[in-house]
Write an enzyme that holds these catalytic residues in place. Structure first.
Site, PDB file in Angstrom:
ATOM      1  CG  ASP A 216      -0.019  -0.115   2.529  1.00  0.00           C
ATOM      2  OD1 ASP A 216       0.204  -1.262   2.967  1.00  0.00           O
ATOM      3  OD2 ASP A 216       0.472   0.911   3.042  1.00  0.00           O
ATOM      4  CG  ASP A 218       1.516   4.866   5.733  1.00  0.00           C
ATOM      5  OD1 ASP A 218       0.955   3.971   6.372  1.00  0.00           O
ATOM      6  OD2 ASP A 218       1.982   5.888   6.277  1.00  0.00           O
TER       7      ASP A 218
END
Ligand SMILES: CSC[C@H]1O[C@H](OP(=O)(O)O)[C@H](O)[C@@H]1O
Ligand SMILES: Nc1ncnc2[nH]cnc12
Length: 299
Positions: A216, A218
């Site tokens: 991801d 973040d």
């Protein structure tokens, strides 16, 4: 049957990586260490060449330990007692850089500690003081062996090396302000597991490299939704498959390097000279505990 000192290589699996189903399982062991039991039973598997490989699920199989609850001292001590000389530790990480998209792999060479002092993070203390070298928290030689196999990754995934990780306490993810701050500090990836695992491995004189798998971005990217467990686990499906493939590819060179004691830098023996406590001042119980991982060093 596994005998202590029989298993030279270990793999620690993180979020989404709870088994190595591409290696033949020999048995499971659950040694009680002076620091308690490991996260779960340790699986002893056999590589295609016949070498024994230990596998430990960091959060337990079924994921019942938060990053703060992982018994890292017991994990590292149990692996050392089995004879482990080198660890590849897989970890799901958030990316703090545009050029590290989900599904790319990262071999960090530095880490910033943002844990909160609630994790037992050393084998020392209680009457035996030692200070391990930790300027380079990961193992460059191991990283090079992994990087050499980068072509085997599927899904167009790349491997980035010489990056900086930040290890936060969790279990909640970062705020946006924190995520921006880590970027400003020069960090490239974020997880909750690098520490104290890497530090304890160094104290136990085990060569240790984290193999990070981006899941991801973040929460620093304005156009992107902030990280959720759902996003992490979706990307872990591809990442897990790549992790197993990468491991299989690196094992031949890793086994050879470990069996010839050829991995550089060589930290073996470093803890002998890191001790500060005069022999007559050492607490006998602590000396006995340390004998489990560094036999004869302080006794
Ligand atoms: C499930 S997202 C946060 C969680 O995932 C990573 O675990 P691991 O390093 O064991 O793969 C991260 O460090 C957090 O613990
Ligand atoms: N964004 C993130 N922060 C901390 N740990 C993570 N593990 C995977 N993604 C993460």
């Amino acid at each position: 049957m596994v005998h202590p000192q029989d298993v030279p290589i270990a793999v620690i699996g993180g979020s989404g990586l709870y088994h190595l189903d591409n290696l033949e399982v020999i048995e499971e062991v659950n040694p009680e260490t002076p620091w308690g039991f490991a996260s779960d039973k340790i699986i002893i598997a056999r590589s295609p060449s016949g070498c024994k490989i230990a596998f430990l699920a960091r959060h337990g199989r079924g994921h019942y330990l938060t990053p703060s609850e992982v018994p890292s001292r017991a994990n590292i001590a149990a692996l050392k007692h089995l004879g482990v000389k080198a660890i590849l530790a897989f970890s799901a990480v958030g990316s703090l850089r545009e050029e590290i998209p989900p599904c790319d792999f990262v071999l960090p060479d530095q880490v910033i500690d943002r844990t909160k002092g609630i994790r037992p993070s050393t084998f020392f203390g209680e009457g035996l003081v030692a200070h391990a070298m930790f300027a380079d928290p990961f193992h460059a030689g191991l990283a090079d062996l992994v990087y050499a196999q980068r072509e085997v990754l599927d899904f167009g995934a790349k491997i980035h090396k010489n990056k900086t990780a930040v290890c936060m306490e969790g279990p909640a993810f970062s705020t946006r302000a924190e995520s921006h701050m880590y970027r400003a500090w020069g960090a490239d990836i974020i997880n909750m597991s690098a520490l104290p695992e890497a530090k304890l491995a160094r104290e136990a004189e085990i060569d240790y490299q984290m193999v990070c798998m981006s899941t991801d971005y973040d929460c620093w990217r304005v156009e992107e939704e902030a990280v959720t467990v759902e996003t992490v686990m979706q990307n872990m499906v591809n990442n897990g498959a790549n992790a197993k493939k990468l491991l299989l590819a690196v094992l031949p060179s890793l086994e050879e390097a470990v069996s010839k004691d050829a991995l550089l830098p060589n930290y073996k023996g470093s803890m002998k000279f890191s001790g500060m406590t005069a022999s007559e001042k050492r607490t006998p119980e602590t000396v006995k505990k340390l004998d489990y991982i560094l036999p004869g060093y302080y006794s």
